[in-house]
Design an enzyme around this catalytic site. Structure first.
Site, PDB file in Angstrom:
ATOM      1  N   SER A 126       3.513   2.888  -9.011  1.00  0.00           N
ATOM      2  CA  SER A 126       3.071   3.965 -10.002  1.00  0.00           C
ATOM      3  C   SER A 126       3.900   5.190 -11.186  1.00  0.00           C
ATOM      4  CB  SER A 126       2.489   4.662  -9.167  1.00  0.00           C
ATOM      5  OG  SER A 126       1.985   5.900  -9.523  1.00  0.00           O
ATOM      6  N   TYR A 151       1.754   7.862  -0.053  1.00  0.00           N
ATOM      7  CA  TYR A 151       1.192   7.548  -0.881  1.00  0.00           C
ATOM      8  C   TYR A 151       2.646   6.496  -1.710  1.00  0.00           C
ATOM      9  CZ  TYR A 151      -0.411   4.837  -5.187  1.00  0.00           C
ATOM     10  OH  TYR A 151      -0.808   4.574  -6.383  1.00  0.00           O
ATOM     11  N   LYS A 155       5.599   3.778  -2.906  1.00  0.00           N
ATOM     12  CA  LYS A 155       5.523   3.336  -4.169  1.00  0.00           C
ATOM     13  C   LYS A 155       7.528   2.933  -4.663  1.00  0.00           C
ATOM     14  CE  LYS A 155       1.611   2.182  -4.791  1.00  0.00           C
ATOM     15  NZ  LYS A 155       1.209   0.212  -4.779  1.00  0.00           N
TER      16      LYS A 155
HETATM   17  C1  UD1 Z   1      -3.763   9.539  -9.330  1.00  0.00           C
HETATM   18  C2  UD1 Z   1      -2.256  10.135  -8.024  1.00  0.00           C
HETATM   19  C3  UD1 Z   1      -0.877   9.188  -8.680  1.00  0.00           C
HETATM   20  C4  UD1 Z   1      -2.069   7.504  -8.277  1.00  0.00           C
HETATM   21  C5  UD1 Z   1      -2.875   7.594  -9.799  1.00  0.00           C
HETATM   22  C6  UD1 Z   1      -4.213   6.184  -9.072  1.00  0.00           C
HETATM   23  C7  UD1 Z   1      -2.681  11.837  -7.763  1.00  0.00           C
HETATM   24  C8  UD1 Z   1      -1.994  13.474  -7.389  1.00  0.00           C
HETATM   25  N1  UD1 Z   1      -2.060  11.206  -8.400  1.00  0.00           N
HETATM   26  O1  UD1 Z   1      -3.080  10.129 -10.443  1.00  0.00           O
HETATM   27  O2  UD1 Z   1      -0.386   9.121  -7.722  1.00  0.00           O
HETATM   28  O3  UD1 Z   1      -0.782   6.851  -8.756  1.00  0.00           O
HETATM   29  O4  UD1 Z   1      -3.832   9.096  -9.559  1.00  0.00           O
HETATM   30  O5  UD1 Z   1      -4.266   6.222  -8.188  1.00  0.00           O
HETATM   31  O6  UD1 Z   1      -3.202  12.468  -7.322  1.00  0.00           O
HETATM   32  N2  UD1 Z   1      -9.749  15.502 -11.639  1.00  0.00           N
HETATM   33  C9  UD1 Z   1     -10.237  16.387 -12.140  1.00  0.00           C
HETATM   34  N3  UD1 Z   1     -11.696  16.314 -11.561  1.00  0.00           N
HETATM   35  C10 UD1 Z   1     -11.632  15.067 -10.421  1.00  0.00           C
HETATM   36  C11 UD1 Z   1     -10.467  14.313 -10.753  1.00  0.00           C
HETATM   37  C12 UD1 Z   1      -9.002  14.925 -11.447  1.00  0.00           C
HETATM   38  O7  UD1 Z   1     -10.980  17.259 -13.523  1.00  0.00           O
HETATM   39  O8  UD1 Z   1     -12.741  14.505 -10.293  1.00  0.00           O
HETATM   40  C13 UD1 Z   1      -7.818  15.775 -12.627  1.00  0.00           C
HETATM   41  C14 UD1 Z   1      -7.316  15.573 -11.730  1.00  0.00           C
HETATM   42  O9  UD1 Z   1      -6.642  17.280 -11.858  1.00  0.00           O
HETATM   43  C15 UD1 Z   1      -6.137  15.135 -13.510  1.00  0.00           C
HETATM   44  C16 UD1 Z   1      -6.886  13.845 -14.103  1.00  0.00           C
HETATM   45  O10 UD1 Z   1      -7.910  14.462 -13.925  1.00  0.00           O
HETATM   46  O11 UD1 Z   1      -5.872  16.181 -14.299  1.00  0.00           O
HETATM   47  C17 UD1 Z   1      -6.535  12.417 -13.597  1.00  0.00           C
HETATM   48  O12 UD1 Z   1      -6.648  12.767 -12.345  1.00  0.00           O
HETATM   49  P1  UD1 Z   1      -6.733  11.440 -11.283  1.00  0.00           P
HETATM   50  O13 UD1 Z   1      -7.628  10.487 -12.090  1.00  0.00           O
HETATM   51  O14 UD1 Z   1      -7.170  12.032  -9.939  1.00  0.00           O
HETATM   52  O15 UD1 Z   1      -5.343  11.016 -11.626  1.00  0.00           O
HETATM   53  P2  UD1 Z   1      -3.678  11.064 -11.092  1.00  0.00           P
HETATM   54  O16 UD1 Z   1      -4.004  12.428 -10.624  1.00  0.00           O
HETATM   55  O17 UD1 Z   1      -3.329  11.201 -12.715  1.00  0.00           O
END
Ligand code: UD1
Length: 341
Positions: A126, A151, A155
């Site tokens: 990741s 997690y 990795k």
């Molecule tokens: C997350 C994990 C990462 C993992 C990846 C795949 C964290 C800090 N990182 O990445 O380690 O490899 O998922 O499973 O959790 N967001 C919202 N609202 C939501 C959900 C997400 O605004 O309800 C935003 C987040 O703040 C982020 C973006 O959407 O900016 C993507 O989020 P997400 O899909 O959870 O992925 P990552 O956080 O990038």
């Protein structure tokens, strides 16, 4: 037809990779303990490819059953290892479970592969290993930062275990693939991501909100130093991601690696903000998505996107699908999975 073991092959990325492998003429055999996936994904794979992959329910923490598996399938040429726990928040709550499962499975796998002389491994890593990047786009030689969750640490440690093994065993060829943010689903709508419980990740939360399962999406922070203030990620279509695994496998099987351990970023090279993803979803679904801006989520980085040069050049692979194709296919899958069509 080379026989490839896909651990975690009934899961989200695993099932899409099984489809790509079958389409490219590989024989796929899956092991999975089904702790976070469903056997029904095999029906989806069969509906798409016309072939039902072999499947055995095995928990990789059980070394004896893994050894027995390799003993019975002496013709396996390579392994693609997806099987792991993957919820960041849950890993903070249950670190021992995460370390035991993710590290234990990988250690058993590498030991078994060496015992049965299976020399090719692709590991599902990741972009989380880069943490908050110093500069963008992120290149493979950029530093790996201390992990922000158990997690993420699993990795990093798994990569280290594989790299240390490859250093002393030149017959052992391995590639770690560092995924950015995989979303989307197969265009058929027969396979996709179906998280249990409340989704942690953006895309399934969006589609579940649109399906009426969640009241509204919470956008985590609009005060980042990005064009619209929301965090930026490199979203990659899961089918493009799956195809990259086949390219990595081709490279391992031809043994044309420069080194017997390599690392590749898998992303599109483009960053999109949370609001841009929402806009794309609204456009491709024709729906209005209820959302609210809330505080930042702890542990989130501001912006990440990949340099894809290495994967373009050495894997001869490039992501082809657009953000609109990602959001469209995610919604198509959610509707089918919820029988909303
Ligand atoms: C997350 C994990 C990462 C993992 C990846 C795949 C964290 C800090 N990182 O990445 O380690 O490899 O998922 O499973 O959790 N967001 C919202 N609202 C939501 C959900 C997400 O605004 O309800 C935003 C987040 O703040 C982020 C973006 O959407 O900016 C993507 O989020 P997400 O899909 O959870 O992925 P990552 O956080 O990038």
């Amino acid at each position: 037809m080379a026989k490839i073991l896909i651990t975690g092959g009934t899961g989200y990325i695993g099932s899409h990779t099984v489809v790509s492998l079958i389409e490219q003429g590989y024989e796929a055999i899956i092991i999975d303990n089904l702790c976070n996936s469903s056997i029904e994904s095999l029906d989806g794979v069969e509906a798409i490819t016309g072939i039902r992959p072999l499947f055995e329910q095995i928990d990789m923490q059980n070394r004896a059953s893994l050894d027995d598996f390799f003993y019975r399938h002496a013709d396996i040429k390579a392994v693609i290892h997806f099987a792991a726990l993957k919820a960041v928040g849950e890993s903070v709550e249950k670190p021992v479970e995460y370390y035991r499962n993710n590290l234990g499975s990988l250690l058993n796998l590498v030991a078994s592969m060496q015992k049965f002389s299976v020399g090719n491994l692709i590991f599902s890593s990741s972009a989380t290993v880069y943490g908050e990047p110093d500069s963008l786009p992120i290149m493979e030689f950029h530093p790996v930062k201390p992990a922000m969750s158990p997690y993420g640490n699993t990795k990093k440690i798994c990569e280290d275990i594989i790299s240390d093994t490859a250093r002393v065993n030149k017959e052992f060829h391995a590639i770690s693939l560092r995924y950015f943010n995989p979303i989307g689903a197969h265009e058929s709508g027969f396979i996709g991501e179906l998280p249990q419980g409340v989704p942690n990740n953006l895309m399934p939360f969006i589609t579940q909100t649109a399906a009426g399962i969640r009241k509204e999406l919470k956008v985590f922070g609009d005060d980042y130093d990005t064009p619209d203030g929301t965090a930026v990620r490199d979203y990659i279509h899961v089918v493009d991601l799956a195809n990259a695994h086949v390219k990595a496998l081709d490279r391992l099987m031809k043994e044309n690696q420069d080194d017997n351990y390599e690392v590749f970023n898998l992303g599109t090279g483009n960053g999109f903000s949370v609001l841009e993803v929402i806009k794309s979803f609204e456009k491709t679904s024709g729906l209005k998505l209820p959302y609210q801006i809330v505080d930042r989520r702890s542990g989130d980085v501001e912006a990440t996107y990949a340099s894809t040069t290495l994967a373009n050049e050495k894997l001869n692979w490039k992501a082809e699908r657009t953000l609109d194709e990602m959001t469209y296919s995610s919604w198509n899958w959610e509707k089918k999975a919820r029988k909303m069509d």
